[in-house]
Design a protein around this motif. Structure first.
Motif, PDB file in Angstrom:
ATOM      1  N   LYS A  11       0.603  -1.065   0.634  1.00 21.77           N
ATOM      2  CA  LYS A  11      -0.075   0.191  -0.182  1.00 21.77           C
ATOM      3  C   LYS A  11       0.922   0.808   0.282  1.00 21.77           C
ATOM      4  N   TYR A  12       1.954   1.061   0.929  1.00 17.20           N
ATOM      5  CA  TYR A  12       2.835   2.513   0.940  1.00 17.20           C
ATOM      6  C   TYR A  12       3.265   2.572  -0.179  1.00 17.20           C
ATOM      7  N   VAL A  13       4.005   1.376  -1.337  1.00 21.19           N
ATOM      8  CA  VAL A  13       4.363   1.729  -2.795  1.00 21.19           C
ATOM      9  C   VAL A  13       2.802   1.992  -3.587  1.00 21.19           C
ATOM     10  N   TYR A  14       1.826   1.010  -3.602  1.00 23.87           N
ATOM     11  CA  TYR A  14       0.902   1.980  -3.716  1.00 23.87           C
ATOM     12  C   TYR A  14       0.542   3.336  -4.318  1.00 23.87           C
ATOM     13  N   HIS A  15       0.484   3.899  -2.893  1.00 26.10           N
ATOM     14  CA  HIS A  15      -0.030   4.958  -3.500  1.00 26.10           C
ATOM     15  C   HIS A  15       1.174   6.258  -2.878  1.00 26.10           C
ATOM     16  N   HIS A  16       2.319   5.357  -2.687  1.00 21.80           N
ATOM     17  CA  HIS A  16       3.786   7.093  -2.890  1.00 21.80           C
ATOM     18  C   HIS A  16       3.516   8.084  -4.301  1.00 21.80           C
ATOM     19  N   PRO A  17       3.286   9.263  -4.245  1.00 24.69           N
ATOM     20  CA  PRO A  17       3.300  10.129  -4.949  1.00 24.69           C
ATOM     21  C   PRO A  17       4.053  10.173  -6.154  1.00 24.69           C
ATOM     22  N   MET A  18       5.904   9.659  -5.494  1.00 25.90           N
ATOM     23  CA  MET A  18       6.166   9.619  -6.787  1.00 25.90           C
ATOM     24  C   MET A  18       5.660   8.255  -8.126  1.00 25.90           C
ATOM     25  N   ILE A  19       5.374   7.140  -7.384  1.00 22.21           N
ATOM     26  CA  ILE A  19       4.236   6.144  -7.954  1.00 22.21           C
ATOM     27  C   ILE A  19       3.436   5.870  -8.958  1.00 22.21           C
ATOM     28  N   MET A  20       2.365   7.143  -8.509  1.00 22.47           N
ATOM     29  CA  MET A  20       1.575   7.729  -8.713  1.00 22.47           C
ATOM     30  C   MET A  20       1.536   8.465  -9.902  1.00 22.47           C
ATOM     31  N   ASP A  21       2.524   9.189  -9.881  1.00 20.10           N
ATOM     32  CA  ASP A  21       2.910   9.981 -10.784  1.00 20.10           C
ATOM     33  C   ASP A  21       3.476   9.129 -12.656  1.00 20.10           C
ATOM     34  N   GLN A  22       3.754   7.704 -12.161  1.00 19.18           N
ATOM     35  CA  GLN A  22       4.696   7.294 -13.053  1.00 19.18           C
ATOM     36  C   GLN A  22       3.953   6.269 -14.266  1.00 19.18           C
ATOM     37  N   TYR A  23       2.550   6.002 -13.186  1.00 20.67           N
ATOM     38  CA  TYR A  23       1.425   5.358 -14.051  1.00 20.67           C
ATOM     39  C   TYR A  23       0.459   5.182 -14.038  1.00 20.67           C
ATOM     40  N   ASP A  24       0.133   5.357 -15.993  1.00 18.19           N
ATOM     41  CA  ASP A  24      -1.126   6.214 -16.801  1.00 18.19           C
ATOM     42  C   ASP A  24      -2.479   5.536 -15.511  1.00 18.19           C
ATOM     43  N   ILE A  25      -2.218   4.349 -14.779  1.00 22.21           N
ATOM     44  CA  ILE A  25      -3.338   4.131 -14.276  1.00 22.21           C
ATOM     45  C   ILE A  25      -3.230   2.800 -13.365  1.00 22.21           C
ATOM     46  N   ARG A  26      -3.851   2.873 -11.959  1.00 20.34           N
ATOM     47  CA  ARG A  26      -3.342   1.813 -11.584  1.00 20.34           C
ATOM     48  C   ARG A  26      -5.101   0.784 -10.405  1.00 20.34           C
ATOM     49  N   ALA A  27      -4.917  -0.367 -10.387  1.00 17.81           N
ATOM     50  CA  ALA A  27      -5.730  -1.001  -9.897  1.00 17.81           C
ATOM     51  C   ALA A  27      -5.488  -2.117  -7.888  1.00 17.81           C
ATOM     52  N   TRP A  28      -6.435  -1.552  -7.494  1.00 10.02           N
ATOM     53  CA  TRP A  28      -5.874  -2.829  -6.385  1.00 10.02           C
ATOM     54  C   TRP A  28      -6.688  -3.802  -6.456  1.00 10.02           C
ATOM     55  N   VAL A  29      -6.485  -5.632  -6.105  1.00 11.93           N
ATOM     56  CA  VAL A  29      -7.739  -5.834  -6.016  1.00 11.93           C
ATOM     57  C   VAL A  29      -7.006  -7.431  -4.922  1.00 11.93           C
ATOM     58  N   LYS A  72      -8.624  -4.239 -22.059  1.00 12.83           N
ATOM     59  CA  LYS A  72      -9.232  -2.678 -22.719  1.00 12.83           C
ATOM     60  C   LYS A  72      -8.576  -1.275 -22.421  1.00 12.83           C
ATOM     61  N   ASN A  73      -9.045  -1.396 -20.497  1.00  7.76           N
ATOM     62  CA  ASN A  73      -8.738  -0.713 -20.076  1.00  7.76           C
ATOM     63  C   ASN A  73      -6.970  -0.012 -19.655  1.00  7.76           C
ATOM     64  N   LEU A  74      -6.414  -2.073 -19.758  1.00 10.76           N
ATOM     65  CA  LEU A  74      -5.237  -1.379 -19.605  1.00 10.76           C
ATOM     66  C   LEU A  74      -4.381  -1.504 -20.923  1.00 10.76           C
ATOM     67  N   SER A  75      -4.990  -1.804 -22.534  1.00 14.31           N
ATOM     68  CA  SER A  75      -3.894  -1.918 -23.653  1.00 14.31           C
ATOM     69  C   SER A  75      -3.111  -0.125 -23.813  1.00 14.31           C
ATOM     70  N   GLY A  76      -1.732  -0.996 -23.441  1.00 13.35           N
ATOM     71  CA  GLY A  76      -1.708   0.364 -24.364  1.00 13.35           C
ATOM     72  C   GLY A  76      -1.370   1.419 -23.620  1.00 13.35           C
ATOM     73  N   ARG A  77      -1.279   1.375 -22.323  1.00 11.45           N
ATOM     74  CA  ARG A  77      -1.089   2.105 -20.783  1.00 11.45           C
ATOM     75  C   ARG A  77      -0.235   1.412 -20.198  1.00 11.45           C
ATOM     76  N   ARG A  78       0.648   2.263 -19.706  1.00 12.74           N
ATOM     77  CA  ARG A  78       1.821   1.754 -18.320  1.00 12.74           C
ATOM     78  C   ARG A  78       0.479   1.913 -17.517  1.00 12.74           C
ATOM     79  N   TYR A  79       0.830   0.538 -16.481  1.00 15.48           N
ATOM     80  CA  TYR A  79      -0.069   0.569 -15.293  1.00 15.48           C
ATOM     81  C   TYR A  79       0.758  -0.372 -13.810  1.00 15.48           C
ATOM     82  N   LEU A  80      -0.078  -0.110 -13.210  1.00 17.65           N
ATOM     83  CA  LEU A  80       0.462  -0.604 -11.592  1.00 17.65           C
ATOM     84  C   LEU A  80      -0.691  -1.324 -11.137  1.00 17.65           C
ATOM     85  N   ILE A  81      -0.918  -2.905 -11.517  1.00 16.97           N
ATOM     86  CA  ILE A  81      -1.828  -3.098 -10.063  1.00 16.97           C
ATOM     87  C   ILE A  81      -1.633  -4.068  -9.448  1.00 16.97           C
TER      88      ILE A  81
END
Length: 671
Positions: A11-29, A72-81
């Motif tokens: 969670k610390y990594v997932y919500h870190h500002p530097m990480i949030m800026d690096q990825y177009d889309i994020r998801a947590w399951v 479709k949501n993930l295609s072509g985008r930089r994502y963090l799951i």
């Protein structure tokens, strides 16, 4: 393991500002143990869309539509799951295809308690093993949660440190206890009353337990019998599990010992058991339970009436004196102290089938278990100081399958013939004298003592111990053809000789090669000058230990030619001579080589002679000037360990640092 804050780190990594800026889309399951594909898909899609609501729908068309929408949501985008708390390789296999490789440094983070899931999912070696906090980190976390920016009052520092120490470096335990202490008055008296373990921590640890199959639950709960912080020898634990009948073979080629080894590895992969040491071949040598896990294990074992650690439930002698007689009548398995077995009214039970006995230093009563008529397993823990006490009348318990203890004197009585179900006999004594009746124990699998006097042979040649796997250490063992036939399936053999009768072939060592199943052989020679003694060795050997004068260096091809040999330990001038030259084709599978105390001066060898060597240990070799230069080309070599006798490291170090790759660890120690 549960409570080591893997999800918190994610969670610390997932919500870190530097990480949030690096990825177009994020998801947590979060998957957990009871997962379903529709639930995973709905969670994932909701997270991608930034929604809180998640509705699980089982319609096949809906599922297919959600899969397509996710891709479709993930295609072509930089994502963090983040896939949090995954318990199954199958679950990962079901969903991993949803995440396209866009070649744009997209990332997936998995958290799991299971090593199998981690290794299956990791494309490379990107596995981060969570560590327990050290004392400084633990105290810092504790003080931050209890006092914030304030300092801990002086009167609370001592008791606070003890509380933190009891948490064993487990972050969740520290935070849980800190949260409790922050809500009560800060007085030493109240703090001393705080229990480290509580319901929140116990419920988290129980997840791992509930995930276990039935046979692993039994194996795990059995470990509640051992004291806290006690290093359990894997070999003893495996013998105990086998004696209890927990290992059920599914196929004819399986052995119960191998199944037990796999069970222990499974428990470590479940993060329930900590490995404290491993053998050179990677097998577990010793293990223990983390203090928090043990607390949960003790509680669960007691609730299920599987095993009762008496000293945990009744910590004072007064309580045990009062409750122990009743406890023994209601529990099949118990762990007790020497003192408990000496109580007047506690030595009678027709219910108890297993006793794990914990010796107490400085306390040496005479104890007896003769009235435990149903006893099948009696295991006295070994102490490093060898302060073992004997238990009288153990050879009258006809139901015993496992016995590990001292005995009143070194002579085993003929009454041992009554133990027809005995599988393991382990005696903490030297110069043990066995009666000829030992050969009548047809179920015997392990026969172990510090040393056994020469075995008496029965007059009838038909008697044999076909199930015997271990015999150690036998004094002046005669390897006659008759003896070989009587123990045909021996796998581990330890022998020590103290007489010089080899010239006449008195001990028939040439027949060692007839032990076709021996995997581990230990030979010791006491009080004898060197004469050639080894000509043939079993081809099945994977570990050989020689101590005393056994062979010359020029005849080491006898050892080197063994095809399965992985470990060689040469101690106390085991090899005679000054020069050792190896040749191509020798030691092809050797992993570890130890030379301890030798007059060896020159060693001529090439890297191709030891192609799989991982560990080289040279102790007390004062005349050896150098390690063969070509050893720098042995790619598997990870450890060289030498002593500093006569400053020999000054000779080695200059050459080693030039020839050995940087990943090799060089250990220098003083004798």
């Amino acid at each position: 393991m549960g409570g080591i804050v893997t999800s918190t780190l994610a969670k610390y990594v997932y919500h870190h500002p530097m990480i949030m800026d690096q990825y177009d889309i994020r998801a947590w399951v979060t998957i957990s143990q009871d997962y379903s594909i529709p639930s995973i898909l709905s969670q994932l899609l909701a997270s991608l869309k930034g929604k809180v609501e998640r509705v699980e729908r089982d319609s096949l068309k809906v599922i297919e539509a959600e899969m397509l929408e996710i891709k479709k949501n993930l295609s072509g985008r930089r994502y963090l799951i983040v896939i949090d708390d995954i318990w199954s390789v199958v679950a990962w296999n079901h969903i991993q295809w949803l995440f396209p490789n866009n070649h744009n440094r997209s990332r997936i983070i998995l958290t799991t308690r299971l090593m199998d899931v981690a290794t299956n999912a990791a494309i490379s070696s990107n596995i981060h093993m969570m560590r327990f906090l050290d004392d400084v980190q633990s105290l810092r976390l504790f003080q931050d949660k209890v006092f914030g920016d304030q300092d801990c009052p002086i009167e609370l520092q001592s008791v606070g440190e003890k509380i933190v120490k009891g948490c064993g470096g487990l972050p969740l335990s520290i935070v849980t206890v800190a949260g409790l202490l922050s809500r009560i008055p800060r007085t030493p008296k109240l703090w001393k009353q705080i229990e480290v373990n509580d319901g929140q921590l116990g419920s988290i640890l129980s997840l791992s337990y509930n995930h276990l199959p039935l046979h692993l639950r039994k194996c795990f709960l059995y470990m509640a019998a051992f004291p806290q912080e006690y290093d359990i020898r894997a070999s003893e634990l495996i013998k105990l599990w086998v004696a209890e009948g927990y290992m059920l073979r599914r196929y004819a080629f399986e052995t119960v010992d191998l199944l037990a080894e796999h069970c222990l590895e499974d428990l470590t992969r479940q993060s329930l058991v900590l490995v404290t040491s491993r053998k050179i071949d990677g097998k577990i040598k010793s293990c223990r339970l983390h203090s928090m896990v043990r607390d949960s294990c003790v509680k669960q074992a007691g609730q299920e009436k599987f095993l009762l650690p008496v000293m945990d439930y009744f910590p004072t002698p007064i309580l045990r004196r009062h409750f122990l007689p009743q406890v023994l009548q209601n529990h099949r398995r118990v762990s007790v102290s020497w003192h408990d077995l000496n109580l007047k009214d506690s030595g009678h039970s027709s219910c108890t089938t297993c006793i794990i006995c914990i010796p107490q230093r400085g306390y040496r009563p005479k104890s007896s278990v003769q009235n435990f008529t149903s006893l099948r397993v009696l295991h006295v823990l070994r102490r490093n100081d060898r302060s073992y006490r004997e238990l009288g009348q153990v050879f009258e318990l006809s139901n015993l399958t496992y016995l590990a203890s001292n005995i009143p004197d070194s002579i085993v009585p003929p009454a041992i013939a009554k133990l027809q179900n005995l599988q393991s006999l382990i005696i903490y004594r030297s110069d043990v004298r066995l009666p000829v009746e030992i050969w009548s124990l047809r179920m015997l699998r392990h026969l172990i003592a510090f040393t056994f006097q020469p075995l008496p042979l029965p007059k009838r040649a038909t008697l044999s111990l076909v199930h015997l796997k271990t015999l150690s250490m036998a004094i002046d063992f005669v390897c006659s053809e008759k003896v070989v036939e009587m123990i045909p399936n021996i796998k581990k053999l330890g022998i020590c000789y103290s007489q010089e009768k080899f010239g006449s072939g008195y001990y028939c060592l040439g027949n060692l090669i007839r032990f076709h199943r021996v995997e581990k052989l230990k030979l010791e020679m006491h009080h004898g000058s060197y004469v050639p003694r080894l000509i043939y060795l079993p081809l099945s050997l994977n570990k050989l230990e020689l101590s005393g004068g056994w062979i010359s260096w020029r005849d080491m091809m006898i050892v080197g030619s063994l095809p399965n040999l992985q470990v060689v330990k040469l101690k106390n001038h085991a090899c005679h001579g000054e020069h050792w030259e190896t040749i191509e084709g020798e030691f092809g599978n050797l992993i570890l080589l130890l030379i301890d105390e030798s007059n060896l001066q020159r060693w001529t060898a090439k890297s191709s002679h030891f192609p799989r060597l991982k560990c080289l240990m040279l102790h007390r070799c004062p005349y050896l000037d150098e390690i063969p230069h070509d050893f720098g080309n042995i790619h598997p070599l990870k450890l060289i360990e030498i002593d500093d006798h006569k400053n020999i490291y000054n000779i080695y170090i200059g050459k080693i640092t030039k020839m050995i790759p940087c990943e090799v660890f060089l250990i220098l120690f003083q004798t």
